[in-house]
Design a protein around this motif. Structure first.
Motif, short mmCIF file in Angstrom:
data_model
loop_
_atom_site.label_atom_id
_atom_site.label_comp_id
_atom_site.label_asym_id
_atom_site.label_seq_id
_atom_site.Cartn_x
_atom_site.Cartn_y
_atom_site.Cartn_z
N SER A 52 0.84 -1.19 0.00
CA SER A 52 0.00 0.00 0.00
C SER A 52 0.88 1.25 0.00
CB SER A 52 -0.91 0.00 1.23
OG SER A 52 -0.12 0.11 2.41
N VAL A 132 -2.78 -1.94 7.10
CA VAL A 132 -3.15 -1.81 5.67
C VAL A 132 -1.90 -2.05 4.83
CG1 VAL A 132 -5.16 -0.33 5.92
CG2 VAL A 132 -2.90 0.70 5.97
N ALA A 135 -1.54 -3.47 -1.41
CA ALA A 135 -2.01 -2.43 -2.32
C ALA A 135 -3.52 -2.41 -2.41
CB ALA A 135 -1.39 -2.65 -3.70
N SER A 136 -4.15 -3.55 -2.16
CA SER A 136 -5.61 -3.63 -2.23
C SER A 136 -6.29 -3.24 -0.93
CB SER A 136 -6.02 -5.06 -2.60
OG SER A 136 -5.52 -5.99 -1.64
N SER A 137 -5.51 -2.88 0.11
CA SER A 137 -6.09 -2.53 1.40
C SER A 137 -6.88 -1.24 1.29
CB SER A 137 -4.99 -2.37 2.46
OG SER A 137 -4.24 -3.56 2.57
N PRO A 139 -7.89 2.40 2.18
CA PRO A 139 -7.17 3.50 2.82
C PRO A 139 -7.92 4.02 4.03
CG PRO A 139 -8.33 4.27 0.87
CD PRO A 139 -8.52 2.78 0.90
#
Length: 697
Positions: A52, A132, A135-137, A139
């Protein structure tokens, strides 16, 4: 558009929209990372597509600390980690842990790193990024308020720095820190806690380097944990017998010392050893003037080396938090040495165990300085105290003891173990600027790994989780126990009577059979029991009863209403006033006294029979014992049991009732004719106790 470009655009958007406003509202060294990664066209070289934006910022900062590029760190992780750790579902978080642990191990080599604001922010950002990591977490959305971290992130990252948290107690530590912010830890509270740690460490180093007890603690390189009683408004009183004396109390990592206060100085220190196996007992105690028990503000200490127990009192206006704190830290040192002796831990591992207890006390001292946290339960924040209380705490200690050997096995893998574990407490202690223990300095890599492994749940963590699950069950069970407690003797007797009502019904049924109120039922019962005894089926009958209970419990579990048990309804007895309750207590005491008197009379008459106080009665008693011995020697046990049962059960049958009454009457007359053995009451003269007569080590 490539993945790197998309990620870069996301980061640029977050910076423009203010989603990182909480990080850059005050200018920090991290700003250049945000700006460079969000605006530079070349930032793709340092961007990890699986992470992320926040995790990328943390990784970039870690790469600067280690002097390596993020691509090199990722390549090292891919080479060192196993396939399970590199699984796509957990790759981002495990990569973040790997890089974070390596950076923390290097950062903690700087003396005074706890005072470094960069280090504080870095550890907090690591916790945020841990929540997080991919990258798919999703925000963060609450950009207007200070962000906070959850328990799992804190326990994982903070425990990687042993001075900040310990794997065993990190959950309880988090609950204390986050108590004022809705179960999430804010950076402001986290920073105050680290400031408290800094002060605790400075105080610890100052005390240990001082001249206090220098001649007594030099042989074992004892470190001073705490000192109390130096302020006249908060004295410490030592009670021995009925005497009390103010003084200074000092706790080291091996013993407890008390220096009595003289006119302008302190007397020679008395030493109460906590490291040797002296069967020590440490517990809370009540104190008061002239030996009365009025104030719950003292610690009781007893050991084999003392002639009589010693009590340390910690006076304060209200409450007993000062006593609770001292009780907990004394127990922590005592339990740590018991742990060392039980598992025969020596050398560097022994120093590591003592250091864990020391760091726990330092963390507790830091928490006591915070004003915005909930009241601290000292025992739950100290490793060895907590293991003494938790269900399965012995398993945790056993796992902790076995970790030293497993560490050595991991070290044989060489570079593959480097970075896959958190740093050890002993390695971290040397980096804090003080030497701990008496063992020689450790070599690089020796015991350098801690209690957390990247991407894996260690045996210690599994034992802790299992213990916490069991502890929750115990807490729920205890809450139910506390909820059903009632006040008053009469009310408690009513509840007990209602609970025992099924047994009372069974007893009444057996009594009716024994008195032959229904001869047919009594005859059938007598025949069945005699047949079971003669066939040797007593054990089978007991087993059948137990199986019946199991079946009853299974049926109750299947047919009850969603696990809910019907409430026990008890008729409340009439309310009793204070005088009636006192009279009821007096009646109970009188009845208890009568029962004890009757018991003493029975014992004294038996003593009289054995001593032939009444020769005629003793002769009959001897003849009865001889007859019983012959019967036991000749007849099989099952015949003896069945004859005894038939004789007792048929004593009130229609054809035996008259003869049984005559026999019982003769036995009572014989018993009443036996004189009791004489008793002489002698009052012992007690000598006055003086504190000077107690032998100290």
């Amino acid at each position: 558009m490539t993945t790197v470009s998309k990620a870069r655009n996301v980061l640029e958007g977050l910076v423009r929209e203010g989603s990182f406003k909480w990080l850059i509202k005050n200018r920090t060294p991290f700003d250049e990372d945000f700006e460079e990664m969000g605006e530079s066209s070349s930032s793709g070289r340092s961007w990890v597509s699986e992470l992320s934006p926040l995790a990328n910022v943390v990784v970039r900062r870690c790469s600067k600390i280690m002097g390596m590029s993020t691509s090199e760190l990722q390549d090292n992780f891919n080479a060192d980690a196993s396939d399970s750790i590199k699984h796509p579902q957990c790759y981002a978080r495990n990569l973040l842990e790997y890089i974070s642990f390596r950076a923390l191990a290097l950062s903690t080599q700087v003396i005074g790193y706890l005072e470094d604001k960069k280090f504080r922010r870095l550890t907090f950002y690591m916790m945020l990024a841990w929540e997080v990591p991919a990258a798919s977490s999703q925000p963060f959305t609450n950009v207007d308020d200070d962000l906070a971290v959850g328990m799992d992130a804190f326990c994982r990252i903070a425990s990687a720095v042993p001075i900040i948290a310990d794997v065993v107690t990190s959950g309880n530590l988090f609950e204390v820190l986050a108590s004022s912010s809705g179960g999430r830890l804010q950076f402001s509270v986290y920073e105050k806690y680290l400031n408290g740690l800094k002060r605790a460490i400075r105080k610890f180093k100052s005390n240990s380097e001082s001249s206090l007890l220098s001649n007594l603690r030099s042989d074992r390189a004892e470190k001073i944990m705490e000192v109390d009683g130096t302020v006249t408004s908060q004295p410490v009183l030592e009670h021995i017998g009925i005497s009390a004396w103010p003084g200074r109390l000092i706790l080291t990592d091996h013993a407890l010392y008390f220096e009595a206060l003289l006119v302008v100085s302190y007397d020679n220190a008395k030493r109460y050893d906590l490291s040797d196996d002296l069967k020590q007992v440490v517990k809370p105690e009540l104190t008061g003037p002239l030996g009365t028990r009025l104030f719950d503000k003292a610690v009781f200490y007893k050991s084999l080396s003392l002639g009589e127990p010693v009590i340390m009192e910690f006076p304060e206006l209200k409450g007993h938090s000062r006593r609770d704190y001292w009780l907990a830290i004394i127990k922590e040192i005592l339990y740590a040495h018991r742990f060392i002796k039980k598992f025969r831990i020596t050398g560097i591992e022994r120093d590591e165990s003592l250091l864990k207890a020391t760091l726990g006390i330092l963390r507790l001292q830091a928490l006591r300085d915070l004003s915005n946290v909930s009241p601290v339960c000292c025992e739950t924040l100290l490793l060895f105290n907590l293991c003494d209380q938790l269900p399965g705490g012995d398993v945790i200690l056993e796992t902790l003891a076995n970790m030293s050997s497993s560490r050595e096995l991991e070290q044989k893998h060489g570079s593959k173990s480097r970075g896959m574990y958190s740093i050890s407490a002993l390695t971290m202690a040397s980096n804090l600027g003080f030497v701990f223990g008496t063992s020689p300095p450790i070599n690089e890599g020796r015991l350098a790994v801690g209690d957390i492994s990247v991407g894996e749940t260690t045996a210690l963590e599994r034992a802790i989780k299992e213990s916490r699950r069991n502890h929750k069950k115990v807490v729920m069970a205890q809450a139910s126990v506390d909820g059903v407690k009632v006040e008053g003797i009469d009310t408690n007797l009513a509840v007990m009577k209602e609970l025992l009502s099924p047994l009372v019904v069974i007893w009444q049924w057996l009594v009716s059979l024994a008195y032959w109120e229904d001869p047919m039922k009594s005859s059938v019962f007598c025949l069945i029991c005699s047949f079971v005894i003669l066939r040797g089926w007593i054990c089978n009958a007991i087993a059948s009863t137990l199986v019946f209970l199991v079946v009853f419990m299974a049926l109750s579990r299947c047919f009850n209403n969603k696990g809910m048990v019907d409430e026990l309804k008890v008729s409340v007895p009439p309310v009793m006033n204070a005088v009636e309750q006192l009279l009821g207590v007096q009646n109970v005491i009188t009845q208890a006294e009568e029962i004890i008197q009757d018991g003493n009379i029975v014992l004294l008459k038996l003593r009289g029979l054995l001593m032939s106080v009444s020769p005629q009665a003793s002769q009959k008693f001897s003849f009865a014992l001889l007859t019983m011995a012959l019967i036991l020697a000749i007849l099989p046990i099952k015949f003896i049991v069945v004859f005894t049962f038939l004789g007792a059960f048929t004593s009130y049958s229609p054809w035996r009732k008259d003869s049984s009454d005559r026999w019982i009457r003769r036995m009572r007359e014989w018993w009443f004719s036996i004189p009791a053995a004489p008793v002489v009451l002698v009052k012992e003269k007690r000598k006055p106790k003086r504190g000077s007569e107690v032998h100290m080590e």
